[in-house]
Design an enzyme around this catalytic site. Structure first.
Site, PDB file in Angstrom:
ATOM      1  CG  ASP A 153      -2.051   1.003   1.136  1.00  0.00           C
ATOM      2  OD1 ASP A 153      -2.395   1.413   0.011  1.00  0.00           O
ATOM      3  OD2 ASP A 153      -2.577   1.415   2.180  1.00  0.00           O
ATOM      4  CB  CYS A 207     -19.644 -11.948  -5.012  1.00  0.00           C
ATOM      5  SG  CYS A 207     -18.222 -11.259  -4.142  1.00  0.00           S
ATOM      6  CB  CYS A 210     -23.999 -11.862  -1.966  1.00  0.00           C
ATOM      7  SG  CYS A 210     -23.833 -11.043  -0.365  1.00  0.00           S
ATOM      8  CB  CYS A 213     -20.354  -5.247   0.489  1.00  0.00           C
ATOM      9  SG  CYS A 213     -20.338  -5.626  -1.282  1.00  0.00           S
ATOM     10  CB  CYS A 217     -22.003   1.263   1.621  1.00  0.00           C
ATOM     11  SG  CYS A 217     -20.867   2.672   1.579  1.00  0.00           S
ATOM     12  CB  CYS A 233     -15.189   5.601   0.703  1.00  0.00           C
ATOM     13  SG  CYS A 233     -14.512   4.303   1.739  1.00  0.00           S
ATOM     14  CB  CYS A 260     -16.046   2.749   7.331  1.00  0.00           C
ATOM     15  SG  CYS A 260     -17.719   2.063   7.243  1.00  0.00           S
ATOM     16  CB  CYS A 263     -18.261  -3.105   2.820  1.00  0.00           C
ATOM     17  SG  CYS A 263     -16.489  -2.762   2.902  1.00  0.00           S
ATOM     18  CB  CYS A 267     -18.472  -9.670   3.565  1.00  0.00           C
ATOM     19  SG  CYS A 267     -17.930 -10.930   2.389  1.00  0.00           S
TER      20      CYS A 267
END
Length: 367
Positions: A153, A207, A210, A213, A217, A233, A260, A263, A267
């Site tokens: 990151d 997924c 579904c 998420c 939010c 976000c 946050c 989501c 899941c």
């Protein structure tokens, strides 16, 4: 990087055996999974450009500045042939069963401060970077001079794309990497190498229909499956943005003061989330269900002391106070409190312009 890329001559190694060694070293260093991705990410370039052109990166200008370099690892490190990908679980070791329900309960207590789970312990950048460096060093010791560079990151790298292509999981509709056996509560890291390691195959997506998420939010930042508008976000608003938080979004932030997790809490795959084997991610006592008032009482020196070695420190004291002021305003909206009001009023005279504006909003919203 320990040698000039492209100069090493390690062409006679046993690829599958070396990959198994890498996985063993990675496991000993606390990594949950190791994969290997190709560097050809051309098919991801159109989606990246569309996201940037729509402005969904907000004020994260470094994303636009790097442009397509994010999809071209060899431009970051000339001579790169493969990307070693790594996953590291971060749920604290003492996380109880039913942890999602506990987190939801915390979000339902307006006077309690909610910090994203990943940020309650040591700064993951420091942890992963150090251990990725150790992994690269072990590889170099085994095969000789190696051109490499480690990331977590921290550079223009399409981390989720690389993780997906190398089988660490699939891209969930919230855009995070998901694994059937580990959910999404993990960090990603990469090592660019000038070594033609065998590729690890991608996994299939699970997924289905579904939309948990997307539905959960708070600010509807997941504007479509697999697409997030960072400008909405809460993680972006409370961490990346140094501007005033948009008025329309402030009430939706609730008591979330740093990041946050909604989501991920929603899941279904995170019922399989794994606990970390490292103590680095154990939650600091000061960040385990603190009240907003407790954190609001910190002055800058205490903030710096309490967040030493934490990812939280990088937002600085002013943004920390801005976020707390919004949460205090939302707590006042939920139930007027003389103590909260007095704390905000007492801080107003010496507040910066940014924090002062959010204090004024907090107080006005409860009238």
């Amino acid at each position: 990087m320990s040698s000039t890329p492209g100069e090493q001559q390690n062409t006679g190694f046993d690829g599958p055996a070396l990959l198994e060694q890498l996985r063993g070293w990675g496991s000993a260093l606390g990594f949950s999974q190791i994969g290997v991705a190709d560097i050809d990410l051309a098919s991801a370039e159109a989606g990246l450009l569309a996201w940037l052109e729509a402005g969904h990166h907000g004020r994260m200008n470094y994303m636009a500045a790097h442009g397509l370099k994010r999809a071209r690892p060899a431009e970051l490190l000339p001579g790169t042939l493969r990307v070693i990908t790594a996953r590291m679980d971060y749920l604290p070791a003492d996380t109880p069963e039913g942890w999602q329900a506990i987190e939801w309960q915390g979000l339902g207590k307006p006077s309690q401060a909610q910090v994203s789970i990943y940020a309650r312990g040591r700064d993951y950048h420091k942890v992963l970077r150090h251990r990725l460096q150790q992994l690269a060093s072990k590889l170099e010791q085994a095969i000789g001079p190696l051109g490499y560079r480690v990331f977590t990151d921290s550079a223009p790298v399409l981390e989720v794309e690389l993780a997906t292509r190398s089988g660490l999981g699939w891209r969930g509709k919230h855009t995070l990497t998901l694994d059937r056996e580990a959910g999404s509560m993990f960090f990603l890291g990469e090592i660019l190498v000038d070594l033609s390691l065998p590729l690890t195959p991608p996994t299939s997506a699970h997924c289905g229909q579904c939309s948990a998420c997307i539905d959960v939010c708070p600010t509807q930042a997941i504007i479509a499956p697999y697409r997030v508008d960072a400008r909405r976000c809460i993680s972006y608003l409370t961490i990346e943005s140094d501007e005033p938080i948009p008025l329309a979004l402030r009430p939706l932030i609730g008591n979330r003061i740093y990041g946050c997790d909604d989501c991920q809490l929603a899941c279904p795959w995170n019922k399989f989330a794994r606990r970390s084997t490292l103590t680095d991610f154990d939650a600091r006592p000061a960040l385990q269900a603190p009240t907003l008032l407790e954190l609001w009482r910190w002055d800058e020196s205490e903030f710096l002391r309490r967040t030493e070695g934490s990812a939280i420190r990088r937002i600085g004291f002013e943004r920390w106070r801005r976020n707390l002021a919004v949460a205090l305003g939302n707590a006042l909206r939920a139930a007027d409190s003389a103590a909260l009001r007095a704390a905000l009023l007492a801080a107003r005279p010496q507040a910066s312009a940014l924090v002062g504006e959010h204090i004024d909003w907090a107080l006005s919203e409860s009238l």
